[in-house]
Write a protein that holds these residues in place. Structure first.
Motif, mmCIF file in Angstrom:
data_model
loop_
_atom_site.group_PDB
_atom_site.id
_atom_site.type_symbol
_atom_site.label_atom_id
_atom_site.label_comp_id
_atom_site.label_asym_id
_atom_site.label_seq_id
_atom_site.Cartn_x
_atom_site.Cartn_y
_atom_site.Cartn_z
ATOM 1 N N ASP A 11 -26.487 -31.606 17.012
ATOM 2 C CA ASP A 11 -26.755 -32.445 18.191
ATOM 3 C C ASP A 11 -25.606 -33.399 18.503
ATOM 4 O O ASP A 11 -25.486 -33.889 19.629
ATOM 5 C CB ASP A 11 -28.007 -33.307 17.971
ATOM 6 C CG ASP A 11 -29.280 -32.574 18.325
ATOM 7 O OD1 ASP A 11 -29.185 -31.450 18.846
ATOM 8 O OD2 ASP A 11 -30.364 -33.129 18.083
ATOM 9 N N ILE A 12 -24.798 -33.703 17.480
ATOM 10 C CA ILE A 12 -23.740 -34.703 17.661
ATOM 11 C C ILE A 12 -22.393 -33.986 17.615
ATOM 12 O O ILE A 12 -22.143 -33.159 16.727
ATOM 13 C CB ILE A 12 -23.830 -35.795 16.572
ATOM 14 C CG1 ILE A 12 -25.219 -36.453 16.602
ATOM 15 C CG2 ILE A 12 -22.738 -36.842 16.767
ATOM 16 C CD1 ILE A 12 -25.446 -37.527 15.564
ATOM 17 N N ALA A 13 -21.523 -34.312 18.573
ATOM 18 C CA ALA A 13 -20.209 -33.655 18.649
ATOM 19 C C ALA A 13 -19.321 -34.112 17.495
ATOM 20 O O ALA A 13 -19.617 -35.103 16.825
ATOM 21 C CB ALA A 13 -19.558 -33.986 19.989
ATOM 22 N N ASP A 14 -18.218 -33.396 17.299
ATOM 23 C CA ASP A 14 -17.315 -33.774 16.204
ATOM 24 C C ASP A 14 -16.451 -34.978 16.554
ATOM 25 O O ASP A 14 -15.712 -35.483 15.723
ATOM 26 C CB ASP A 14 -16.432 -32.586 15.786
ATOM 27 C CG ASP A 14 -15.470 -32.158 16.891
ATOM 28 O OD1 ASP A 14 -15.615 -32.613 18.046
ATOM 29 O OD2 ASP A 14 -14.568 -31.362 16.581
ATOM 30 N N ARG A 15 -16.528 -35.435 17.815
ATOM 31 C CA ARG A 15 -15.796 -36.635 18.229
ATOM 32 C C ARG A 15 -16.751 -37.569 18.951
ATOM 33 O O ARG A 15 -17.647 -37.127 19.674
ATOM 34 C CB ARG A 15 -14.602 -36.260 19.115
ATOM 35 C CG ARG A 15 -14.967 -35.418 20.316
ATOM 36 C CD ARG A 15 -13.822 -34.550 20.761
ATOM 37 N NE ARG A 15 -13.526 -33.528 19.764
ATOM 38 C CZ ARG A 15 -12.316 -33.009 19.553
ATOM 39 N NH1 ARG A 15 -11.299 -33.380 20.271
ATOM 40 N NH2 ARG A 15 -12.135 -32.091 18.621
ATOM 41 N N ILE A 16 -16.543 -38.882 18.745
ATOM 42 C CA ILE A 16 -17.565 -39.824 19.217
ATOM 43 C C ILE A 16 -16.942 -41.161 19.587
ATOM 44 O O ILE A 16 -15.967 -41.591 18.970
ATOM 45 C CB ILE A 16 -18.630 -40.007 18.098
ATOM 46 C CG1 ILE A 16 -19.896 -40.657 18.628
ATOM 47 C CG2 ILE A 16 -18.078 -40.793 16.903
ATOM 48 C CD1 ILE A 16 -21.104 -40.447 17.724
ATOM 49 N N LEU A 17 -17.518 -41.772 20.629
ATOM 50 C CA LEU A 17 -17.167 -43.152 20.970
ATOM 51 C C LEU A 17 -18.210 -44.079 20.371
ATOM 52 O O LEU A 17 -19.416 -43.763 20.391
ATOM 53 C CB LEU A 17 -17.139 -43.329 22.494
ATOM 54 C CG LEU A 17 -15.765 -43.251 23.178
ATOM 55 C CD1 LEU A 17 -14.993 -42.029 22.760
ATOM 56 C CD2 LEU A 17 -15.894 -43.342 24.685
ATOM 57 N N LEU A 18 -17.767 -45.225 19.895
ATOM 58 C CA LEU A 18 -18.667 -46.139 19.185
ATOM 59 C C LEU A 18 -18.613 -47.549 19.779
ATOM 60 O O LEU A 18 -17.818 -48.385 19.336
ATOM 61 C CB LEU A 18 -18.273 -46.207 17.701
ATOM 62 C CG LEU A 18 -18.275 -44.900 16.910
ATOM 63 C CD1 LEU A 18 -17.710 -45.142 15.516
ATOM 64 C CD2 LEU A 18 -19.695 -44.337 16.828
ATOM 65 N N PRO A 19 -19.445 -47.846 20.784
ATOM 66 C CA PRO A 19 -19.574 -49.231 21.223
ATOM 67 C C PRO A 19 -20.554 -49.969 20.309
ATOM 68 O O PRO A 19 -21.477 -49.348 19.772
ATOM 69 C CB PRO A 19 -20.156 -49.093 22.636
ATOM 70 C CG PRO A 19 -20.939 -47.817 22.592
ATOM 71 C CD PRO A 19 -20.275 -46.919 21.577
ATOM 72 N N GLY A 20 -20.367 -51.268 20.147
ATOM 73 C CA GLY A 20 -21.360 -52.014 19.380
ATOM 74 C C GLY A 20 -22.694 -52.061 20.114
ATOM 75 O O GLY A 20 -23.761 -51.860 19.536
ATOM 76 N N ASP A 21 -22.610 -52.296 21.426
ATOM 77 C CA ASP A 21 -23.789 -52.499 22.258
ATOM 78 C C ASP A 21 -24.410 -51.153 22.648
ATOM 79 O O ASP A 21 -23.764 -50.342 23.314
ATOM 80 C CB ASP A 21 -23.343 -53.267 23.516
ATOM 81 C CG ASP A 21 -24.482 -53.644 24.426
ATOM 82 O OD1 ASP A 21 -25.599 -53.125 24.257
ATOM 83 O OD2 ASP A 21 -24.238 -54.458 25.343
ATOM 84 N N PRO A 22 -25.666 -50.887 22.256
ATOM 85 C CA PRO A 22 -26.296 -49.609 22.612
ATOM 86 C C PRO A 22 -26.389 -49.400 24.125
ATOM 87 O O PRO A 22 -26.354 -48.254 24.591
ATOM 88 C CB PRO A 22 -27.697 -49.698 22.005
ATOM 89 C CG PRO A 22 -27.658 -50.839 21.059
ATOM 90 C CD PRO A 22 -26.532 -51.747 21.461
#
Ligand SMILES: O=P(O)(O)O[C@H]1O[C@H](CO)[C@@H](O)[C@H]1O
Ligand SMILES: O=c1cc[nH]c(=O)[nH]1
Length: 235
Positions: A11-22
């Motif tokens: 379900d999750i790609a091998d690359r991801i962006l990570l903001p603190g705020d959902p």
């Protein structure tokens, strides 16, 4: 599913962006991704997968502080095989030559967190650093898009409200800005041999008191987001 992320394998790609705020994760998914679907709502720490310029990519909130981001990054890497992680954060500028809404890239993440000594013991002050390939690509993407970026050292602090911190000394040694997670992201990336980078928009200024609104923190900062997405899909 892992303890804090309700996603199936794949379900999750091998690359991801990570903001603190959902809610910044939701904004990024709804504004920039095609065919985005939400894979995680546990604790309202939202996670989405979609495509950007034809390439699969995910975006996942991480919460605030090193304990919180450490949970998500550990699970994303160990349970879902994520290999390229780009934090898209807000930060507080500490120097007069940096302005509100400027975009910064964290080449290094100095920290007062115990995470370093808990891993390495009292005699080693490990230097959490960005992945060079992601950093180079992000810098080049920003240049190509006409987005002015500053690259250098940030500090990831444990306390947002900190009476004791010596900001003058930190800026004398080149620290540009303060945030609360990137040192852990870089240390975990080193531990698991994956790639990580932190890109930031200045949301407030410690010297002038200028600040973006909470809404702006959720739903703007598009220059940073585009640079991060363009970097992630090509890396
Ligand atoms: O806007 P985010 O990505 O959460 O980042 C910054 O904002 C929060 C503090 O307000 C901390 O998480 C800090 O690192
Ligand atoms: O951690 C943070 C983020 C934005 N502004 C700050 O002063 N600190």
């Amino acid at each position: 599913m892992s303890l804090h992320i309700k996603a199936k394998q794949g379900d999750i790609a091998d690359r991801i962006l990570l903001p603190g705020d959902p809610l910044r994760a939701k904004y990024i998914a709804e504004t920039f991704l095609e065919d985005a679907h939400c894979y995680n709502q546990i604790r309202n720490i939202l996670g989405y997968t979609g495509t950007y310029k034809g390439k699969r990519i995910s975006v996942q909130g991480t919460g605030m502080g090193i304990p919180s981001i450490s949970i998500y990054v550990n699970e994303l890497i160990r349970d879902y095989g994520v290999e390229k992680l780009i934090r898209v954060g807000t930060c507080g500028a500490m120097r007069a030559d940096i302005q509100l809404r400027d975009v910064l890239i964290a080449q290094g993440a100095t920290t007062d967190s115990s995470i370093i000594r808990n891993i390495f013991g009292p005699s080693i002050n490990f230097a959490p650093i960005a992945d060079f390939d992601l950093l180079r690509r992000a810098y080049e993407k920003a240049q190509a898009a006409g987005v002015s970026v500053r690259v250098g050292n940030l500090i990831s602090v444990d306390r947002f409200y900190d009476e004791e911190i010596d900001n003058k000394k930190l800026t004398d040694y080149g620290i540009m800005a303060v945030e609360m997670e990137t040192a852990a992201l870089y240390v975990l990336a080193a531990q698991y041999h994956v790639q990580a980078l932190g890109i930031f928009t200045v949301s407030d200024h410690l010297l002038t008191g200028a600040a973006c609104t909470a809404e702006e923190r959720q739903t703007s900062f598009n220059d940073m987001i585009r640079v991060a997405l363009d970097t992630a899909v090509e890396a």
